[in-house]
Design a protein around this motif. Sequence first.
Motif, PDB file in Angstrom:
ATOM      1  N   ASP A 140       5.969  41.190 -11.477  1.00 11.72           N
ATOM      2  CA  ASP A 140       5.200  41.510 -12.677  1.00 11.72           C
ATOM      3  C   ASP A 140       3.885  42.202 -12.331  1.00 11.72           C
ATOM      4  O   ASP A 140       3.473  43.151 -13.003  1.00 11.72           O
ATOM      5  N   LEU A 141       3.219  41.710 -11.283  1.00 12.44           N
ATOM      6  CA  LEU A 141       1.941  42.306 -10.872  1.00 12.44           C
ATOM      7  C   LEU A 141       2.123  43.748 -10.437  1.00 12.44           C
ATOM      8  O   LEU A 141       1.399  44.648 -10.906  1.00 12.44           O
ATOM      9  N   TYR A 142       3.063  43.993  -9.558  1.00 14.16           N
ATOM     10  CA  TYR A 142       3.249  45.343  -9.029  1.00 14.16           C
ATOM     11  C   TYR A 142       3.695  46.320 -10.117  1.00 14.16           C
ATOM     12  O   TYR A 142       3.274  47.473 -10.130  1.00 14.16           O
ATOM     13  N   GLU A 143       4.533  45.846 -11.006  1.00 12.80           N
ATOM     14  CA  GLU A 143       4.975  46.691 -12.105  1.00 12.80           C
ATOM     15  C   GLU A 143       3.798  47.059 -13.005  1.00 12.80           C
ATOM     16  O   GLU A 143       3.591  48.233 -13.345  1.00 12.80           O
ATOM     17  N   SER A 144       2.996  46.064 -13.382  1.00 12.96           N
ATOM     18  CA  SER A 144       1.888  46.314 -14.312  1.00 12.96           C
ATOM     19  C   SER A 144       0.788  47.160 -13.688  1.00 12.96           C
ATOM     20  O   SER A 144       0.078  47.887 -14.391  1.00 12.96           O
ATOM     21  N   GLN A 145       0.658  47.096 -12.355  1.00 13.03           N
ATOM     22  CA  GLN A 145      -0.402  47.838 -11.679  1.00 13.03           C
ATOM     23  C   GLN A 145       0.032  49.225 -11.204  1.00 13.03           C
ATOM     24  O   GLN A 145      -0.749  49.975 -10.648  1.00 13.03           O
ATOM     25  N   GLY A 146       1.293  49.565 -11.407  1.00 14.31           N
ATOM     26  CA  GLY A 146       1.741  50.917 -11.120  1.00 14.31           C
ATOM     27  C   GLY A 146       2.164  51.195  -9.693  1.00 14.31           C
ATOM     28  O   GLY A 146       2.093  52.335  -9.240  1.00 14.31           O
ATOM     29  N   VAL A 147       2.623  50.157  -8.973  1.00 14.41           N
ATOM     30  CA  VAL A 147       3.195  50.383  -7.639  1.00 14.41           C
ATOM     31  C   VAL A 147       4.521  51.117  -7.837  1.00 14.41           C
ATOM     32  O   VAL A 147       5.442  50.593  -8.471  1.00 14.41           O
ATOM     33  N   LYS A 148       4.642  52.314  -7.304  1.00 14.55           N
ATOM     34  CA  LYS A 148       5.771  53.185  -7.619  1.00 14.55           C
ATOM     35  C   LYS A 148       7.104  52.641  -7.111  1.00 14.55           C
ATOM     36  O   LYS A 148       8.139  52.836  -7.739  1.00 14.55           O
ATOM     37  N   GLU A 149       7.064  51.967  -5.972  1.00 15.36           N
ATOM     38  CA  GLU A 149       8.310  51.453  -5.399  1.00 15.36           C
ATOM     39  C   GLU A 149       8.033  50.117  -4.724  1.00 15.36           C
ATOM     40  O   GLU A 149       7.053  49.978  -3.983  1.00 15.36           O
ATOM     41  N   TYR A 150       8.891  49.149  -4.988  1.00  9.34           N
ATOM     42  CA  TYR A 150       8.723  47.786  -4.474  1.00  9.34           C
ATOM     43  C   TYR A 150      10.044  47.339  -3.878  1.00  9.34           C
ATOM     44  O   TYR A 150      11.035  47.175  -4.583  1.00  9.34           O
ATOM     45  N   TRP A 151      10.042  47.176  -2.543  1.00  9.44           N
ATOM     46  CA  TRP A 151      11.246  46.750  -1.837  1.00  9.44           C
ATOM     47  C   TRP A 151      11.191  45.252  -1.603  1.00  9.44           C
ATOM     48  O   TRP A 151      10.154  44.708  -1.190  1.00  9.44           O
ATOM     49  N   ILE A 152      12.300  44.575  -1.819  1.00 11.22           N
ATOM     50  CA  ILE A 152      12.438  43.157  -1.486  1.00 11.22           C
ATOM     51  C   ILE A 152      13.544  43.030  -0.449  1.00 11.22           C
ATOM     52  O   ILE A 152      14.679  43.438  -0.693  1.00 11.22           O
ATOM     53  N   VAL A 153      13.207  42.464   0.692  1.00 13.32           N
ATOM     54  CA  VAL A 153      14.151  42.322   1.801  1.00 13.32           C
ATOM     55  C   VAL A 153      14.431  40.842   2.025  1.00 13.32           C
ATOM     56  O   VAL A 153      13.504  40.035   2.141  1.00 13.32           O
ATOM     57  N   SER A 154      15.704  40.485   2.089  1.00 13.90           N
ATOM     58  CA  SER A 154      16.095  39.106   2.373  1.00 13.90           C
ATOM     59  C   SER A 154      16.682  39.023   3.778  1.00 13.90           C
ATOM     60  O   SER A 154      17.816  39.479   3.998  1.00 13.90           O
ATOM     61  N   PRO A 155      15.948  38.457   4.744  1.00 16.98           N
ATOM     62  CA  PRO A 155      16.484  38.314   6.101  1.00 16.98           C
ATOM     63  C   PRO A 155      17.719  37.412   6.146  1.00 16.98           C
ATOM     64  O   PRO A 155      18.663  37.669   6.890  1.00 16.98           O
ATOM     65  N   GLU A 156      17.701  36.372   5.331  1.00 13.75           N
ATOM     66  CA  GLU A 156      18.797  35.395   5.363  1.00 13.75           C
ATOM     67  C   GLU A 156      20.112  36.030   4.924  1.00 13.75           C
ATOM     68  O   GLU A 156      21.155  35.816   5.537  1.00 13.75           O
ATOM     69  N   ASN A 157      20.050  36.836   3.863  1.00 11.82           N
ATOM     70  CA  ASN A 157      21.264  37.450   3.330  1.00 11.82           C
ATOM     71  C   ASN A 157      21.486  38.869   3.825  1.00 11.82           C
ATOM     72  O   ASN A 157      22.508  39.484   3.504  1.00 11.82           O
ATOM     73  N   GLN A 158      20.511  39.392   4.558  1.00 14.74           N
ATOM     74  CA  GLN A 158      20.547  40.775   5.050  1.00 14.74           C
ATOM     75  C   GLN A 158      20.778  41.752   3.893  1.00 14.74           C
ATOM     76  O   GLN A 158      21.690  42.573   3.909  1.00 14.74           O
ATOM     77  N   THR A 159      19.913  41.628   2.891  1.00 16.84           N
ATOM     78  CA  THR A 159      20.010  42.501   1.726  1.00 16.84           C
ATOM     79  C   THR A 159      18.687  43.194   1.441  1.00 16.84           C
ATOM     80  O   THR A 159      17.614  42.715   1.838  1.00 16.84           O
TER      81      THR A 159
END
Length: 202
Positions: A140-159
């Motif tokens: 929610d924070l990154y979206e509202s503040q205008g971060v153009k791209e937000y990557w989420i990496v899961s080491p456990e699931n390798q996704t």
Amino acid sequence: MESKKPATINEPEAEYQLYSYADYLTWQFDEVVELIKGKVFKKAATAPKRIHQRISGELFLQIGNFLKSQKCQVYSAPFDVRFPKKSKEDSQIFDVVQPDICVICDLDKLDDRGCLGAPDLIVEILSPSNNETELRYKFDLYESQGVKEYWIVSPENQTFTINTLIDQRYVTSRMMTSGDVVESAVIRGFSLDLKAFFEGVD
């Protein structure tokens, strides 16, 4: 002036007490502390797991090598990103985070204390202690503040999941894993073969 004593979001007073970047600068904690909407988030006091650090380090190297001939710069935690709203004064900034990796292309946002304003790209690598923070509050924070791209990496699931800002809202990719190739709309020309990447950090 004596600073306010910080409370975590798990403490009753945290629901009512708000803290600013001015308060944040006076605190001394062994663990990483972030502010989201004026509330304190303390990450785990123990060091991240080895695989978290391997993924962070390798991704930082690959992005950094790609950006060597470009104006954008890449930084890794600990590195403060402050999100001002109405004012850039320390006492009026209530969102301060330390992403695992961030890329800033507007170099005017950089100062000696980190980044003042939204990075172009933020990468957060999940761990058992921070999943809720990343998936709920930071999205929610990154979206509202205008971060153009937000990557989420899961080491456990390798996704890998990419959230791309379109018309001020995030459009979330399907969950990508081994066999997929990550391509960035922000770092044009950068790609990441997830099969090779995750095999390289095991």
